[in-house]
Design a protein around this motif. Structure first.
Motif, PDB file in Angstrom:
ATOM      1  N   ALA A 155      16.909   5.872   5.453  1.00 29.94           N
ATOM      2  CA  ALA A 155      17.399   7.193   5.859  1.00 29.94           C
ATOM      3  C   ALA A 155      16.246   8.149   6.160  1.00 29.94           C
ATOM      4  O   ALA A 155      16.250   8.862   7.171  1.00 29.94           O
ATOM      5  CB  ALA A 155      18.302   7.767   4.770  1.00 29.94           C
ATOM      6  N   LEU A 156      15.242   8.144   5.284  1.00 35.58           N
ATOM      7  CA  LEU A 156      14.099   9.034   5.496  1.00 35.58           C
ATOM      8  C   LEU A 156      13.252   8.592   6.679  1.00 35.58           C
ATOM      9  O   LEU A 156      12.617   9.407   7.344  1.00 35.58           O
ATOM     10  CB  LEU A 156      13.245   9.090   4.233  1.00 35.58           C
ATOM     11  CG  LEU A 156      13.768   9.989   3.110  1.00 35.58           C
ATOM     12  CD1 LEU A 156      12.875   9.872   1.883  1.00 35.58           C
ATOM     13  CD2 LEU A 156      13.851  11.419   3.560  1.00 35.58           C
ATOM     14  N   GLY A 216       0.790  -1.225   0.000  1.00 33.14           N
ATOM     15  CA  GLY A 216       0.000   0.000   0.000  1.00 33.14           C
ATOM     16  C   GLY A 216       0.816   1.265   0.000  1.00 33.14           C
ATOM     17  O   GLY A 216       0.291   2.343   0.183  1.00 33.14           O
ATOM     18  N   GLY A 217       2.133   1.166  -0.177  1.00 32.82           N
ATOM     19  CA  GLY A 217       2.967   2.358  -0.268  1.00 32.82           C
ATOM     20  C   GLY A 217       3.152   3.088   1.037  1.00 32.82           C
ATOM     21  O   GLY A 217       3.480   4.254   1.060  1.00 32.82           O
ATOM     22  N   LEU A 218       2.939   2.388   2.176  1.00 29.02           N
ATOM     23  CA  LEU A 218       3.061   3.051   3.463  1.00 29.02           C
ATOM     24  C   LEU A 218       4.417   2.809   4.106  1.00 29.02           C
ATOM     25  O   LEU A 218       4.580   2.928   5.295  1.00 29.02           O
ATOM     26  CB  LEU A 218       1.948   2.565   4.412  1.00 29.02           C
ATOM     27  CG  LEU A 218       0.530   2.981   4.025  1.00 29.02           C
ATOM     28  CD1 LEU A 218      -0.460   2.330   4.961  1.00 29.02           C
ATOM     29  CD2 LEU A 218       0.360   4.480   4.036  1.00 29.02           C
ATOM     30  N   GLY A 219       5.423   2.437   3.305  1.00 31.41           N
ATOM     31  CA  GLY A 219       6.716   2.040   3.848  1.00 31.41           C
ATOM     32  C   GLY A 219       7.349   3.086   4.724  1.00 31.41           C
ATOM     33  O   GLY A 219       7.822   2.784   5.805  1.00 31.41           O
ATOM     34  N   LEU A 220       7.396   4.331   4.274  1.00 31.19           N
ATOM     35  CA  LEU A 220       8.086   5.374   5.042  1.00 31.19           C
ATOM     36  C   LEU A 220       7.360   5.675   6.329  1.00 31.19           C
ATOM     37  O   LEU A 220       7.968   5.907   7.361  1.00 31.19           O
ATOM     38  CB  LEU A 220       8.206   6.630   4.189  1.00 31.19           C
ATOM     39  CG  LEU A 220       9.005   7.767   4.809  1.00 31.19           C
ATOM     40  CD1 LEU A 220      10.420   7.316   5.088  1.00 31.19           C
ATOM     41  CD2 LEU A 220       8.999   8.977   3.903  1.00 31.19           C
ATOM     42  N   MET A 221       6.022   5.646   6.261  1.00 36.00           N
ATOM     43  CA  MET A 221       5.252   5.906   7.474  1.00 36.00           C
ATOM     44  C   MET A 221       5.592   4.882   8.554  1.00 36.00           C
ATOM     45  O   MET A 221       5.706   5.217   9.731  1.00 36.00           O
ATOM     46  CB  MET A 221       3.762   5.844   7.141  1.00 36.00           C
ATOM     47  CG  MET A 221       2.834   5.947   8.345  1.00 36.00           C
ATOM     48  SD  MET A 221       1.123   5.810   7.818  1.00 36.00           S
ATOM     49  CE  MET A 221       0.282   5.770   9.373  1.00 36.00           C
ATOM     50  N   ALA A 222       5.820   3.645   8.152  1.00 41.04           N
ATOM     51  CA  ALA A 222       6.063   2.587   9.114  1.00 41.04           C
ATOM     52  C   ALA A 222       7.508   2.475   9.514  1.00 41.04           C
ATOM     53  O   ALA A 222       7.834   1.808  10.463  1.00 41.04           O
ATOM     54  CB  ALA A 222       5.606   1.257   8.528  1.00 41.04           C
ATOM     55  N   VAL A 252      14.271   7.603   9.493  1.00 40.56           N
ATOM     56  CA  VAL A 252      14.823   8.219  10.695  1.00 40.56           C
ATOM     57  C   VAL A 252      14.680   9.731  10.645  1.00 40.56           C
ATOM     58  O   VAL A 252      14.255  10.362  11.613  1.00 40.56           O
ATOM     59  CB  VAL A 252      16.304   7.819  10.863  1.00 40.56           C
ATOM     60  CG1 VAL A 252      16.973   8.662  11.936  1.00 40.56           C
ATOM     61  CG2 VAL A 252      16.398   6.347  11.225  1.00 40.56           C
ATOM     62  N   ALA A 253      15.020  10.346   9.515  1.00 39.64           N
ATOM     63  CA  ALA A 253      15.005  11.814   9.430  1.00 39.64           C
ATOM     64  C   ALA A 253      13.600  12.379   9.618  1.00 39.64           C
ATOM     65  O   ALA A 253      13.352  13.201  10.510  1.00 39.64           O
ATOM     66  CB  ALA A 253      15.586  12.255   8.090  1.00 39.64           C
ATOM     67  N   ALA A 254      12.661  11.935   8.772  1.00 36.79           N
ATOM     68  CA  ALA A 254      11.294  12.453   8.857  1.00 36.79           C
ATOM     69  C   ALA A 254      10.547  11.854  10.045  1.00 36.79           C
ATOM     70  O   ALA A 254       9.782  12.538  10.733  1.00 36.79           O
ATOM     71  CB  ALA A 254      10.542  12.167   7.560  1.00 36.79           C
ATOM     72  N   GLY A 255      10.778  10.545  10.297  1.00 34.50           N
ATOM     73  CA  GLY A 255      10.074   9.888  11.391  1.00 34.50           C
ATOM     74  C   GLY A 255      10.455  10.454  12.751  1.00 34.50           C
ATOM     75  O   GLY A 255       9.604  10.618  13.628  1.00 34.50           O
ATOM     76  N   SER A 256      11.740  10.758  12.945  1.00 32.45           N
ATOM     77  CA  SER A 256      12.166  11.341  14.223  1.00 32.45           C
ATOM     78  C   SER A 256      11.571  12.727  14.427  1.00 32.45           C
ATOM     79  O   SER A 256      11.260  13.116  15.555  1.00 32.45           O
ATOM     80  CB  SER A 256      13.694  11.407  14.279  1.00 32.45           C
ATOM     81  OG  SER A 256      14.256  10.116  14.298  1.00 32.45           O
ATOM     82  N   SER A 257      11.418  13.483  13.349  1.00 37.11           N
ATOM     83  CA  SER A 257      10.779  14.796  13.458  1.00 37.11           C
ATOM     84  C   SER A 257       9.342  14.666  13.944  1.00 37.11           C
ATOM     85  O   SER A 257       8.894  15.424  14.810  1.00 37.11           O
ATOM     86  CB  SER A 257      10.817  15.510  12.098  1.00 37.11           C
ATOM     87  OG  SER A 257      12.137  15.817  11.727  1.00 37.11           O
ATOM     88  N   CYS A 258       8.627  13.698  13.397  1.00 38.50           N
ATOM     89  CA  CYS A 258       7.245  13.472  13.831  1.00 38.50           C
ATOM     90  C   CYS A 258       7.203  13.046  15.294  1.00 38.50           C
ATOM     91  O   CYS A 258       6.325  13.475  16.061  1.00 38.50           O
ATOM     92  CB  CYS A 258       6.592  12.404  12.957  1.00 38.50           C
ATOM     93  SG  CYS A 258       6.298  12.915  11.262  1.00 38.50           S
TER      94      CYS A 258
END
Length: 431
Positions: free
Chosen positions: A339-340, A11-17, A342-348
């Protein structure tokens, strides 16, 4: 392959998870790469006391493996006793600040490692909660110490700075380094959009009380804004808890990558040892952060810099320095989802977990820690999230986009570096 495969999520939710998964994969990757690049520590098959595969033969060997995996950070552990001594013998405050600043960097790395090994033994749900909590324990300890010492403006700047350093510096450097080797790198566009949406929710939660306090400048409205901030923080914590339950419970299948079990590496430490070390390291870190925060006033005066520069630029470095370094390393190997993550997920995580947690801690201590982050800090945060959203909108990255993010961060650093450092001149107290 020494590098974990990209987390492929339906479902393309890889980065969210991928925040929790990416943190795990990146730590395993950093450990493998470090051991591969250090020949003298390569295990000899059949040697006494050395395991040829699987977990270490005992916890002593496991601790040795951990220290060998990151020699630079291991050497930096010497700053822990130096930081303590500098405080108790009454050295100048800039020395106390500097020594404890350097001590917290390896402590954060060891806390992350112990958390990872403990999480591997307690199951997916509890492991995810451990990663979410102790993954940001250094930032939480810094904020708690700041509130206890009355440095609310430093705490707010640290929260904003952690979000900015992840979105601009870490993500920008990852794009820049990765783009040098690959003309175009790809990642989950839909997942990136989800992270950006979560970030906008965090910005909204910070922005509304800030605007409210700046438009209605009356004493009674300040009291209302404090109440709004506290209850809004409760709602944000509930929302983040619901997201974890969605990720680890009801919709767990959406967040499990293919072949994930094959990539698991045996932990270096047993659950008991990891848990004991985690508690000890947390206590040691709490004292180091307390010494560091207590010395900020004298450091600001001696260095002639503002509290905002220390809070927004310097303090965010120490929380996840080792993890961010490895995130940039895997970006250079075209693993952008990791990489993303950690970068985007840590910001959230900073916006939706650590920030409301800090407001609640201020509530407990009877301090006016609110979501009013000053109009300039809010403007910087909003524009940075907007820039990151624009760059992440197409699912591809290149070195120029990375350069734009890093340049934006350097401009912000210059603004805070040259900001007035005198009493009453900081942006956090100017109307």
């Amino acid at each position: 392959s020494l590098i974990p495969e990209e987390l492929k999520v339906p479902g393309g939710l890889g980065l969210m998870a991928s925040l929790l998964q990416a943190q795990q994969a990146i730590r395993r990757t950093g450990s493998r790469l470090s051991r591969q690049g250090t020949r003298e520590y390569a295990p000899v098959p059949g040697a006494q006391g050395v395991s040829t595969g699987g977990p270490p033969i005992n916890d002593c060997m496991g601790c040795l493996n951990v220290l060998r995996s990151q020699m630079v950070l291991s050497v930096m552990l010497i700053f822990i006793p130096i930081g303590y001594v500098s405080h108790f013998v009454g050295m100048d405050e800039p020395y106390i600040f500097g020594f404890n600043f350097l001590a917290i960097i390896p402590l954060a790395w060891l806390i992350g490692k112990c958390t990872e090994d403990l999480a591997a033994a307690v199951g997916q749900m509890l492991g995810g909660l451990l990663n979410a909590t102790f993954g940001n324990v250094v930032e939480m300890l810094i904020c708690v110490s700041g509130i206890r010492n009355g440095e609310v403006s430093v705490v707010q700047c640290t929260l904003v700075g952690s979000i900015l350093s992840n979105l601009l510096l870490v993500m920008g450097t990852a794009f820049l380094v990765g783009g040098i080797s690959y003309k175009v790198q790809t990642y989950s566009q839909q997942g990136a959009a989800t992270q950006c949406t979560l970030m906008m929710m965090g910005v909204l939660a910070i922005g509304l009380p800030t605007i409210y306090a700046n438009i209605l400048k009356q004493e009674e409205e300040w009291d209302h804004m404090v109440a709004v901030s506290r209850w809004a923080s409760i709602f944000l914590l509930i929302t983040y808890g619901a997201f974890l339950y969605f990720q680890l419970g009801t919709h767990r299948a959406l967040f499990e990558g293919e072949g994930e079990e094959e990539e698991e590496e045996a932990p270096d430490l047993s659950p008991v040892t990891a848990g004991i070390l985690l508690m000890i390291l947390t206590v040691v870190t709490s004292f180091s952060t307390d010494f560091m925060i207590h010395s900020i006033k004298g450091t600001v005066s001696k260095w002639n810099v503002s509290k905002e520069f220390i809070g927004i630029i310097m303090l965010p470095i120490i929380g996840n320095a080792a993890e961010h370094y490895t995130a940039i390393t895997v970006a250079a190997r075209n693993k952008m989802d990791l990489a993303l993550g950690v970068a985007a997920g840590s910001s959230c995580q900073m916006a939706l977990l650590v920030t409301p947690f800090t407001v609640v801690v201020g509530w407990i201590y009877g301090k006016d820690m609110t979501l009013d982050f000053h109009s300039f800090q809010f403007a910087v945060l909003f524009l940075s999230v907007f820039l990151a959203t624009c760059i992440l909108s197409n699912g591809t990255s290149n070195w120029l986009e990375g350069l734009m993010l890093v340049t934006t961060y350097l401009i912000l650093a210059l603004i805070y570096f040259f900001e007035g450092s005198g009493e009453g001149h900081e942006l956090s107290v100017l109307a």
